[in-house]
Design a protein around this motif. Structure first.
Motif, mmCIF file in Angstrom:
data_model
loop_
_atom_site.group_PDB
_atom_site.id
_atom_site.type_symbol
_atom_site.label_atom_id
_atom_site.label_comp_id
_atom_site.label_asym_id
_atom_site.label_seq_id
_atom_site.Cartn_x
_atom_site.Cartn_y
_atom_site.Cartn_z
ATOM 1 N N PHE A 7 -12.552 -4.063 -0.853
ATOM 2 C CA PHE A 7 -11.306 -3.390 -0.523
ATOM 3 C C PHE A 7 -11.569 -2.103 0.246
ATOM 4 N N GLN A 8 -12.701 -1.447 0.032
ATOM 5 C CA GLN A 8 -13.043 -0.246 0.796
ATOM 6 C C GLN A 8 -13.235 -0.594 2.264
ATOM 7 N N ALA A 9 -13.920 -1.693 2.531
ATOM 8 C CA ALA A 9 -14.112 -2.130 3.912
ATOM 9 C C ALA A 9 -12.765 -2.454 4.545
ATOM 10 N N TYR A 10 -11.909 -3.154 3.804
ATOM 11 C CA TYR A 10 -10.584 -3.500 4.313
ATOM 12 C C TYR A 10 -9.805 -2.222 4.631
ATOM 13 N N ALA A 11 -9.808 -1.256 3.714
ATOM 14 C CA ALA A 11 -9.072 -0.007 3.916
ATOM 15 C C ALA A 11 -9.584 0.739 5.139
ATOM 16 N N GLN A 12 -10.877 0.734 5.338
ATOM 17 C CA GLN A 12 -11.445 1.427 6.494
ATOM 18 C C GLN A 12 -11.021 0.743 7.794
ATOM 19 N N THR A 44 -1.745 2.977 -10.888
ATOM 20 C CA THR A 44 -3.166 2.703 -10.735
ATOM 21 C C THR A 44 -3.379 1.204 -10.613
ATOM 22 N N LEU A 45 -4.093 0.818 -9.541
ATOM 23 C CA LEU A 45 -4.401 -0.583 -9.287
ATOM 24 C C LEU A 45 -5.906 -0.791 -9.421
ATOM 25 N N SER A 46 -6.298 -1.893 -10.047
ATOM 26 C CA SER A 46 -7.724 -2.146 -10.262
ATOM 27 C C SER A 46 -8.224 -3.410 -9.575
ATOM 28 N N ARG A 47 -7.394 -4.411 -9.472
ATOM 29 C CA ARG A 47 -7.847 -5.655 -8.840
ATOM 30 C C ARG A 47 -7.871 -5.471 -7.325
ATOM 31 N N PRO A 48 -8.991 -5.815 -6.671
ATOM 32 C CA PRO A 48 -9.058 -5.649 -5.217
ATOM 33 C C PRO A 48 -7.906 -6.319 -4.478
ATOM 34 N N SER A 49 -7.456 -7.486 -4.931
ATOM 35 C CA SER A 49 -6.344 -8.154 -4.243
ATOM 36 C C SER A 49 -5.059 -7.333 -4.355
ATOM 37 N N ASP A 50 -4.817 -6.709 -5.513
ATOM 38 C CA ASP A 50 -3.636 -5.854 -5.671
ATOM 39 C C ASP A 50 -3.733 -4.616 -4.778
ATOM 40 N N ILE A 51 -4.938 -4.082 -4.653
ATOM 41 C CA ILE A 51 -5.144 -2.909 -3.798
ATOM 42 C C ILE A 51 -4.860 -3.260 -2.341
ATOM 43 N N ILE A 52 -5.354 -4.408 -1.893
ATOM 44 C CA ILE A 52 -5.126 -4.826 -0.506
ATOM 45 C C ILE A 52 -3.639 -5.089 -0.260
ATOM 46 N N ILE A 53 -2.962 -5.725 -1.198
ATOM 47 C CA ILE A 53 -1.518 -5.957 -1.063
ATOM 48 C C ILE A 53 -0.782 -4.627 -0.967
ATOM 49 N N HIS A 54 -1.156 -3.662 -1.808
ATOM 50 C CA HIS A 54 -0.527 -2.336 -1.759
ATOM 51 C C HIS A 54 -0.740 -1.689 -0.393
ATOM 52 N N LEU A 55 -1.972 -1.754 0.126
ATOM 53 C CA LEU A 55 -2.260 -1.159 1.434
ATOM 54 C C LEU A 55 -1.422 -1.821 2.525
ATOM 55 N N ARG A 56 -1.259 -3.131 2.458
ATOM 56 C CA ARG A 56 -0.445 -3.836 3.457
ATOM 57 C C ARG A 56 1.011 -3.397 3.388
#
Length: 155
Positions: A7-12, A44-56
């Motif tokens: 998810f860090q790579a995706y966010a970057q 607070t989100l912990s699952r990488p898929s939830d983090i990516i969905i939030h970023l989108r």
């Protein structure tokens, strides 16, 4: 070696402005596990898929400029990684006994604070084994030539 770096790579790539705090103790994170993302809404989100969905949802989407064909290719590639590469990586790092003892467990034990370094690598291994069992659809999971051959043949 962390599965949270995806998810860090995706966010970057998406240009999301993240403030990173490196911690090695999961109990010090807001969710009690790593990775963790604290949003502006104190969620607070912990699952990488939830983090990516939030970023989108926040308009940070690494696939935004892709054509329909490129987007489909991206989804196909992600599926390939999840179905083929992930089981092989889990087996290599967490199941194969020599590699787990000599490399994976040792690395995590050296980077975790006392007393977490004694039990957290084993807990992480059990979670990865459960993941591999779910991916394979098989409850029996013993390291050995047969399992290794099966995992490698899926590549």
């Amino acid at each position: 070696m962390s599965l949270g770096s995806d998810f860090q790579a995706y966010a970057q790539f998406a240009g999301a402005p993240l403030k990173l705090r490196k911690i090695s103790n999961p109990w010090r994170s807001p969710s009690g596990s790593l990775p963790a993302l604290r949003t502006n809404r104190t969620e607070t989100l912990s699952r990488p898929s939830d983090i990516i969905i939030h970023l989108r949802k926040q308009k940070y989407n690494a696939d935004y400029d892709l054509s329909a064909k490129e987007g489909a290719d991206s989804l196909a590639f992600i599926s390939l990684l999840e179905e083929k590469l992930k089981p092989a990586l889990i087996y290599t790092f967490w199941v194969e006994p020599k590699n787990y003892v000599d490399v994976t467990r040792r690395w995590y034990a050296e980077h975790l604070p006392f007393p977490l370094n004694f039990f957290l690598p084993g807990r992480m291994q059990r979670r990865r084994l459960e993941t591999l069992q779910l991916l394979r659809g098989d409850q029996s999971l013993e390291a050995g030539d047969e399992l290794e051959k099966e995992v490698r043949n899926t590549l």
